[in-house]
Design an enzyme around this catalytic site. Structure first.
Site, PDB file in Angstrom:
ATOM      1  N   CYS A 114     -33.897 -35.263 -22.453  1.00  0.00           N
ATOM      2  CA  CYS A 114     -35.228 -35.811 -22.111  1.00  0.00           C
ATOM      3  C   CYS A 114     -35.943 -35.005 -21.035  1.00  0.00           C
ATOM      4  O   CYS A 114     -37.147 -35.170 -20.836  1.00  0.00           O
ATOM      5  CB  CYS A 114     -35.099 -37.250 -21.655  1.00  0.00           C
ATOM      6  N   HIS A 242     -41.185 -39.613 -17.620  1.00  0.00           N
ATOM      7  CA  HIS A 242     -40.529 -39.693 -18.926  1.00  0.00           C
ATOM      8  C   HIS A 242     -40.501 -41.155 -19.375  1.00  0.00           C
ATOM      9  O   HIS A 242     -40.178 -42.049 -18.590  1.00  0.00           O
ATOM     10  CB  HIS A 242     -39.102 -39.135 -18.827  1.00  0.00           C
ATOM     11  N   ASN A 272     -38.704 -44.086 -26.855  1.00  0.00           N
ATOM     12  CA  ASN A 272     -38.227 -42.900 -26.120  1.00  0.00           C
ATOM     13  C   ASN A 272     -38.152 -41.722 -27.097  1.00  0.00           C
ATOM     14  O   ASN A 272     -37.332 -41.724 -28.007  1.00  0.00           O
ATOM     15  CB  ASN A 272     -36.845 -43.212 -25.525  1.00  0.00           C
TER      16      ASN A 272
HETATM   17  N1  ACO Z   1     -31.149 -56.930 -28.607  1.00  0.00           N
HETATM   18  C1  ACO Z   1     -30.611 -58.015 -28.053  1.00  0.00           C
HETATM   19  N2  ACO Z   1     -29.643 -57.968 -27.132  1.00  0.00           N
HETATM   20  C2  ACO Z   1     -29.193 -56.753 -26.774  1.00  0.00           C
HETATM   21  C3  ACO Z   1     -29.720 -55.569 -27.320  1.00  0.00           C
HETATM   22  C4  ACO Z   1     -30.719 -55.689 -28.273  1.00  0.00           C
HETATM   23  N3  ACO Z   1     -31.288 -54.623 -28.880  1.00  0.00           N
HETATM   24  N4  ACO Z   1     -29.084 -54.527 -26.764  1.00  0.00           N
HETATM   25  C5  ACO Z   1     -28.203 -55.018 -25.890  1.00  0.00           C
HETATM   26  N5  ACO Z   1     -28.268 -56.379 -25.897  1.00  0.00           N
HETATM   27  C6  ACO Z   1     -27.488 -57.334 -25.128  1.00  0.00           C
HETATM   28  C7  ACO Z   1     -26.152 -56.773 -24.694  1.00  0.00           C
HETATM   29  O1  ACO Z   1     -25.187 -56.934 -25.701  1.00  0.00           O
HETATM   30  C8  ACO Z   1     -25.870 -57.603 -23.481  1.00  0.00           C
HETATM   31  O2  ACO Z   1     -25.386 -58.856 -23.892  1.00  0.00           O
HETATM   32  P1  ACO Z   1     -24.186 -59.576 -23.088  1.00  0.00           P
HETATM   33  O3  ACO Z   1     -24.746 -59.807 -21.715  1.00  0.00           O
HETATM   34  O4  ACO Z   1     -23.931 -60.804 -23.875  1.00  0.00           O
HETATM   35  O5  ACO Z   1     -23.055 -58.585 -23.082  1.00  0.00           O
HETATM   36  C9  ACO Z   1     -27.244 -57.833 -22.865  1.00  0.00           C
HETATM   37  O6  ACO Z   1     -28.182 -57.619 -23.928  1.00  0.00           O
HETATM   38  C10 ACO Z   1     -27.561 -56.891 -21.749  1.00  0.00           C
HETATM   39  O7  ACO Z   1     -27.245 -55.575 -22.184  1.00  0.00           O
HETATM   40  P2  ACO Z   1     -27.473 -54.313 -21.288  1.00  0.00           P
HETATM   41  O8  ACO Z   1     -27.055 -53.096 -22.021  1.00  0.00           O
HETATM   42  O9  ACO Z   1     -26.874 -54.594 -19.934  1.00  0.00           O
HETATM   43  O10 ACO Z   1     -29.068 -54.351 -21.176  1.00  0.00           O
HETATM   44  P3  ACO Z   1     -29.999 -53.585 -20.204  1.00  0.00           P
HETATM   45  O11 ACO Z   1     -30.843 -54.530 -19.503  1.00  0.00           O
HETATM   46  O12 ACO Z   1     -29.274 -52.539 -19.406  1.00  0.00           O
HETATM   47  O13 ACO Z   1     -30.948 -52.807 -21.246  1.00  0.00           O
HETATM   48  C11 ACO Z   1     -31.266 -50.588 -22.079  1.00  0.00           C
HETATM   49  C12 ACO Z   1     -30.410 -51.832 -22.124  1.00  0.00           C
HETATM   50  C13 ACO Z   1     -32.651 -50.960 -22.568  1.00  0.00           C
HETATM   51  C14 ACO Z   1     -30.670 -49.534 -22.976  1.00  0.00           C
HETATM   52  C15 ACO Z   1     -31.375 -50.063 -20.620  1.00  0.00           C
HETATM   53  O14 ACO Z   1     -30.101 -50.017 -20.055  1.00  0.00           O
HETATM   54  C16 ACO Z   1     -32.010 -48.710 -20.503  1.00  0.00           C
HETATM   55  O15 ACO Z   1     -33.189 -48.539 -20.747  1.00  0.00           O
HETATM   56  N6  ACO Z   1     -31.252 -47.689 -20.057  1.00  0.00           N
HETATM   57  C17 ACO Z   1     -31.796 -46.384 -19.765  1.00  0.00           C
HETATM   58  C18 ACO Z   1     -31.970 -45.566 -21.008  1.00  0.00           C
HETATM   59  C19 ACO Z   1     -32.501 -44.202 -20.627  1.00  0.00           C
HETATM   60  O16 ACO Z   1     -33.211 -44.061 -19.652  1.00  0.00           O
HETATM   61  N7  ACO Z   1     -32.158 -43.169 -21.374  1.00  0.00           N
HETATM   62  C20 ACO Z   1     -32.641 -41.887 -20.924  1.00  0.00           C
HETATM   63  C21 ACO Z   1     -32.390 -40.805 -21.635  1.00  0.00           C
HETATM   64  S1  ACO Z   1     -32.150 -40.882 -23.363  1.00  0.00           S
HETATM   65  C22 ACO Z   1     -31.778 -39.224 -23.803  1.00  0.00           C
HETATM   66  O17 ACO Z   1     -31.589 -38.396 -22.957  1.00  0.00           O
HETATM   67  C23 ACO Z   1     -31.736 -38.857 -25.232  1.00  0.00           C
END
Ligand code: ACO
Length: 316
Positions: A114, A242, A272
């Site tokens: 990214c 980003h 993204n």
């Molecule tokens: N729909 C519903 N529930 C979901 C989903 C979904 N799509 N995905 C995860 N959950 C659930 C999980 O199972 C978890 O449930 P649990 O509490 O029962 O275990 C709960 O939601 C929370 O999950 P988390 O993974 O902790 O959710 P979080 O708030 O961290 O959001 C996300 C996830 C959106 C991926 C976030 O962590 C994020 O944006 N991370 C950064 C990503 C990023 O910046 N990437 C950069 C580079 S990408 C690259 O370089 C190619």
């Protein structure tokens, strides 16, 4: 070293629009969860038969047109991508062919996930200082839908395809973009195996840990760029972050008290798009007249590798 400025921008967007409701039919998720946790409502994916190389060429052609620069004036061409259509020829070599760029210039792909577009801008600044031609083509292009694991609801909702391009110019006396770039090799937090790997060629991510990394990396990059350039937040006309998660952008905006007219989010439409994300924002801002000649833009990226970076770039 002489600096570069942006002369023109362009973008290419695939035709297939995938909504959160569409994803509800594939994995256990909901429009409400995706919107609240990421800010994403739709993303564009390449339709069957639609090629990312054509989308990339479209973005590059539009950037040349916007800049009023002809292909024969280009002194180097870089494509930032982790998902090129083919490894050989590279996406940049395909652009040389498709656009009729000169044959005596360096054209190559660069992968910093990214953060790729910012790594490419910095590399372009170095290349143009050594080139008799003073314009360069910098593109970020991704076909992430190809590497999505549709069984993983934590990642399949996030990614989109697309391409964004900028034509830059290098002139004596212009300030450097003062890029700050870094990396920390890590295959646990974000991983995409190579095409020859025995594993499935899917992208996997420890989302929460990447989120924590990002919320530290973004202010670090902003601070370092301001320090390196001797500028303050008030000196910046536009902050371009980003587009990985709207909440990451909101945290940075709150920390630096950035007013709404000085930052932009298009993650709701595109998701993204990795290396394409920053140039897609630049292209939309340009089209909407929010940035133009004289604008001073602080851009920040972070992502797989892990990689991170920032720079201060002006519009010519
Ligand atoms: N729909 C519903 N529930 C979901 C989903 C979904 N799509 N995905 C995860 N959950 C659930 C999980 O199972 C978890 O449930 P649990 O509490 O029962 O275990 C709960 O939601 C929370 O999950 P988390 O993974 O902790 O959710 P979080 O708030 O961290 O959001 C996300 C996830 C959106 C991926 C976030 O962590 C994020 O944006 N991370 C950064 C990503 C990023 O910046 N990437 C950069 C580079 S990408 C690259 O370089 C190619």
């Amino acid at each position: 070293m002489n600096g570069i400025k942006i002369r023109g921008t362009g973008r290419g967007v695939p035709s297939k629009l995938v909504t959160n409701r569409d994803l509800e039919k594939i994995v256990d998720t909901s429009d409400e969860w995706i919107t609240a946790r990421t800010g994403i409502r739709t993303r564009h994916h390449c339709a069957e038969g639609e090629r990312i190389s054509a989308i990339t060429a479209q973005a590059a052609r539009r950037a040349l047109e916007d800049a009023g620069v002809s292909p024969d004036q280009i002194g180097a061409c870089l494509v930032a991508t982790a998902t090129p259509e083919t490894l050989v020829p590279s996406a940049a070599c395909a652009l040389q062919r498709d656009l009729g760029l000169p044959q005596d210039i360096p054209c190559f792909d660069l992968n910093a996930a990214c953060t790729g577009f910012l790594f490419a801008l910095h590399t372009m600044e170095c290349l143009l200082n050594a080139s008799p031609r003073k314009f360069g083509l910098v593109v970020g292009a991704e076909n992430l839908s190809r590497v999505i694991n549709w069984a993983d609801r934590g990642t399949c909702i996030l990614f989109g395809d697309g391409a964004g391009a900028a034509v830059v110019e290098c002139r004596e006396g212009w300030p450097s973009i003062s890029a700050v770039l870094g990396c920390h090799g890590n295959s646990e937090l974000l991983y995409l195996p190579g095409p020859e790997s025995e594993e499935h060629g899917y992208l996997s991510m420890e989302g929460t840990r990447v989120f924590k990394f990002a919320v530290e990396a973004v202010p670090w990059c902003v601070d370092q760029v301001l320090k390196k350039t001797g500028r303050t937040v008030e000196d910046i006309d536009f902050f371009v972050f980003h587009q990985a998660n709207a909440r990451i952008i909101d945290l940075a905006v709150r920390k630096y008290h950035i007013p709404p007219e000085k930052y932009y989010k298009n993650i709701a439409e595109y998701g993204n798009t990795s290396a394409a994300s920053i140039p897609l924002v630049l292209s939309e801002l340009r089209e909407q007249g929010k940035i133009g000649p004289g604008s001073r833009i602080l851009a920040v990226g972070f992502g797989g590798g892990l990689t991170w970076g920032g720079c201060l770039i002006e519009f010519a």
